[in-house]
Design a protein around this motif. Structure first.
Motif, mmCIF file in Angstrom:
data_model
loop_
_atom_site.group_PDB
_atom_site.id
_atom_site.type_symbol
_atom_site.label_atom_id
_atom_site.label_comp_id
_atom_site.label_asym_id
_atom_site.label_seq_id
_atom_site.Cartn_x
_atom_site.Cartn_y
_atom_site.Cartn_z
ATOM 1 N N MET A 160 0.824 -1.202 0.000
ATOM 2 C CA MET A 160 0.000 0.000 0.000
ATOM 3 C C MET A 160 0.858 1.252 0.000
ATOM 4 S SD MET A 160 -2.832 1.386 2.697
ATOM 5 C CE MET A 160 -1.559 2.049 3.739
ATOM 6 N N ARG A 161 0.387 2.266 -0.747
ATOM 7 C CA ARG A 161 0.997 3.589 -0.749
ATOM 8 C C ARG A 161 -0.104 4.615 -0.525
ATOM 9 N NH1 ARG A 161 5.184 2.542 -5.895
ATOM 10 N NH2 ARG A 161 6.160 0.721 -4.904
ATOM 11 N N LEU A 162 0.128 5.530 0.397
ATOM 12 C CA LEU A 162 -0.833 6.579 0.736
ATOM 13 C C LEU A 162 -0.195 7.928 0.457
ATOM 14 C CD1 LEU A 162 -3.509 7.533 2.116
ATOM 15 C CD2 LEU A 162 -2.271 7.418 4.297
ATOM 16 N N GLU A 216 -0.878 12.386 -0.650
ATOM 17 C CA GLU A 216 -1.746 13.553 -0.735
ATOM 18 C C GLU A 216 -1.813 14.028 -2.189
ATOM 19 O OE1 GLU A 216 0.291 15.971 2.259
ATOM 20 O OE2 GLU A 216 -1.482 15.726 3.541
ATOM 21 N N GLN A 261 4.238 4.110 2.952
ATOM 22 C CA GLN A 261 4.479 3.048 1.985
ATOM 23 C C GLN A 261 4.737 1.763 2.752
ATOM 24 O OE1 GLN A 261 7.081 3.886 -1.295
ATOM 25 N NE2 GLN A 261 7.641 1.735 -1.608
ATOM 26 N N TRP A 298 -3.364 4.964 -2.788
ATOM 27 C CA TRP A 298 -4.491 5.825 -2.402
ATOM 28 C C TRP A 298 -4.020 7.264 -2.351
ATOM 29 C CZ3 TRP A 298 -7.673 3.711 2.339
ATOM 30 C CH2 TRP A 298 -8.343 2.545 1.959
ATOM 31 N N LEU A 307 -5.680 10.911 -1.146
ATOM 32 C CA LEU A 307 -6.834 11.461 -0.438
ATOM 33 C C LEU A 307 -6.671 12.953 -0.226
ATOM 34 C CD1 LEU A 307 -7.163 8.758 2.382
ATOM 35 C CD2 LEU A 307 -8.555 8.931 0.336
ATOM 36 N N SER A 349 -11.004 11.221 -3.597
ATOM 37 C CA SER A 349 -9.933 10.232 -3.499
ATOM 38 C C SER A 349 -9.705 9.601 -4.854
ATOM 39 C CB SER A 349 -10.241 9.146 -2.457
ATOM 40 O OG SER A 349 -11.270 8.285 -2.907
ATOM 41 N N ALA A 368 -8.020 5.935 -6.094
ATOM 42 C CA ALA A 368 -7.439 4.655 -5.697
ATOM 43 C C ALA A 368 -7.024 3.910 -6.956
ATOM 44 C CB ALA A 368 -8.454 3.826 -4.908
ATOM 45 N N ALA A 398 -6.558 12.267 4.592
ATOM 46 C CA ALA A 398 -5.236 11.664 4.418
ATOM 47 C C ALA A 398 -4.530 11.497 5.765
ATOM 48 C CB ALA A 398 -4.398 12.509 3.471
ATOM 49 N N MET A 411 -6.262 8.842 7.828
ATOM 50 C CA MET A 411 -5.939 7.502 7.342
ATOM 51 C C MET A 411 -4.536 7.098 7.776
ATOM 52 S SD MET A 411 -7.126 4.898 5.688
ATOM 53 C CE MET A 411 -8.489 5.472 4.676
ATOM 54 N N LEU A 412 -3.606 8.041 7.730
ATOM 55 C CA LEU A 412 -2.250 7.754 8.194
ATOM 56 C C LEU A 412 -2.264 7.350 9.666
ATOM 57 C CD1 LEU A 412 0.827 7.762 7.818
ATOM 58 C CD2 LEU A 412 0.793 10.222 8.335
#
Length: 377
Positions: free
Chosen positions: A80-82, A84, A92, A202, A204, A209, A211, A366, A369-370
């Motif tokens: 997974m990578r999040l 902004e 990551q 993702w 956000l 968002s 995805a 974001a 979620m973090l």
């Protein structure tokens, strides 16, 4: 092995994951069922994106299919990578190659195919669109009829069988999305493939968002979501779904100010563009038990799509089958036992899903979620 049900008809409406799991676990225990599906064939429509299967693996063990599942599941899909919208990487997570398959991703079509192939021929009756049922008889849209002793609604979010038990209907979540696809991404857009990675990306922010999810068939599925929007939002969105090129251009306009590499994901998509207007049943939704009708999966507990629905459907199918096996001469007792367990289990999953949905719809999604993935970050 129980034999009491041999002269009784168990009719399952819907050949999704839950309905097929029910049929399979019954079959493993010597009980046959009939599955009625409105689609004309197993490949009549695209089955959608990857699924995160965790608790549902227990159902696949009961079905005798866990090895087959492991053969098609992707451990790397847990990556997974999040980020902004401006491109800032917040998180990551890369899965070691030898990590256990606790939450692997699997193509929905592959999992459904595994279940279909495990059933006797003619278990699934294709092209049978449920219309109504009464007094032990099912009526189909083409005028056909069939009898049943037990009717199970596994017919999804807009279940018609649900109306036999309750007037409650799903309510809009304030969430509208658009699903797109980049086929053969490694060959056609290797730079985008590297950005997405092996699993999920993702982005956000701004009440939206994006995805992007790597699929086992070599494609990337892209979902663009718009939060705090009503059920009529698509009408005024200016997205012309009958013109794919113009629809992509409008989506890019709606993401104005986002980093160019995220815009590039939209521009690279093909002409499969599907609107999704999301709804859910109330958390803790139940109905008075009936002696010959019950529900499973989204028909019973439609919830926000944050990774629980498919798992609950798989478990529903297995648990209902095992309740029927445990009460070989008493459908009402089996239904009551199954519903008690299902209501409690799925209410907890629905509460968690609702909290996650609220997080996604928040102004600081974001960061929240973090914090969800890395408490104290």
């Amino acid at each position: 092995m129980n034999t009491v049900y041999r002269d009784k008809v168990i009719a399952i409406v819907g050949a999704g994951l839950g309905g097929l799991t029910l049929a399979r676990v019954l079959h493993v225990n010597g009980i046959e069922a009939v599955v009625y599906e409105r689609e004309s064939a197993r490949d009549a429509r695209d089955q959608g994106s990857m699924l995160d299967i965790h608790s549902g693996q227990r159902a696949l063990r009961e079905a005798g299919l866990i090895d087959g599942f492991h053969a098609v599941a992707r451990g790397a899909g847990q990556d997974m990578r999040l980020l902004e919208p401006d491109g800032t990487l917040l998180l990551q997570e890369d899965t070691p190659d030898d990590a256990p398959l606790l939450r692997p991703e699997v193509d929905r079509a592959d999992l459904r195919g595994l279940l279909l192939d495990s059933l006797p021929e003619h278990t699934v009756r294709w092209g049978h669109a449920f219309e109504s049922a009464a007094a032990g008889e099912v009526r189909f849209a083409d005028g056909g009829r069939a009898t049943y002793d037990l009717l199970v609604g596994a017919d999804g979010a807009n279940s018609r069988v649900r109306a036999l038990l309750t007037d409650t209907r799903p309510a809009h979540l304030g969430h509208n999305g658009v699903e797109l696809r980049i086929p053969d991404v490694e060959r056609t857009h290797p730079d985008l493939a590297a950005m997405v990675g092996r699993g999920n990306l993702w982005v956000l922010g701004d009440g939206k968002s994006l995805a992007a999810q790597r699929n086992g068939d070599g494609s990337v599925r892209v979902g663009v979501s718009f939060y705090n929007t009503d059920e009529h939002w698509f009408t005024g969105s200016g997205i012309p779904f009958d013109d794919p090129a113009a629809a992509r251009a409008r989506l890019i306009e709606l993401l104005a100010g986002w980093h160019p590499r995220f815009i590039a994901l939209i521009a690279a998509c093909d002409d499969m563009i599907v609107p999704r207007s999301l709804a859910a049943l109330p958390v803790g939704f139940t109905w008075p038990s009936a002696p010959d009708v019950t529900l499973l999966g989204d028909a019973a507990h439609l919830m926000p799509p944050v990774g629980e629905g498919a798992n609950m459907a798989l478990l529903d199918g297995a648990r209902l089958a095992l309740a029927l096996v445990a009460h070989p001469d008493d459908f009402p007792a089996a239904i009551a036992e199954y519903e008690r367990e299902m209501f409690e289990r799925t209410a907890a999953a629905a509460r968690m899903s609702a909290r996650m949905q609220d997080l996604l719809m928040s102004p600081d999604a974001a960061q929240r979620m973090l914090e969800f993935f890395r408490p104290g970050a």
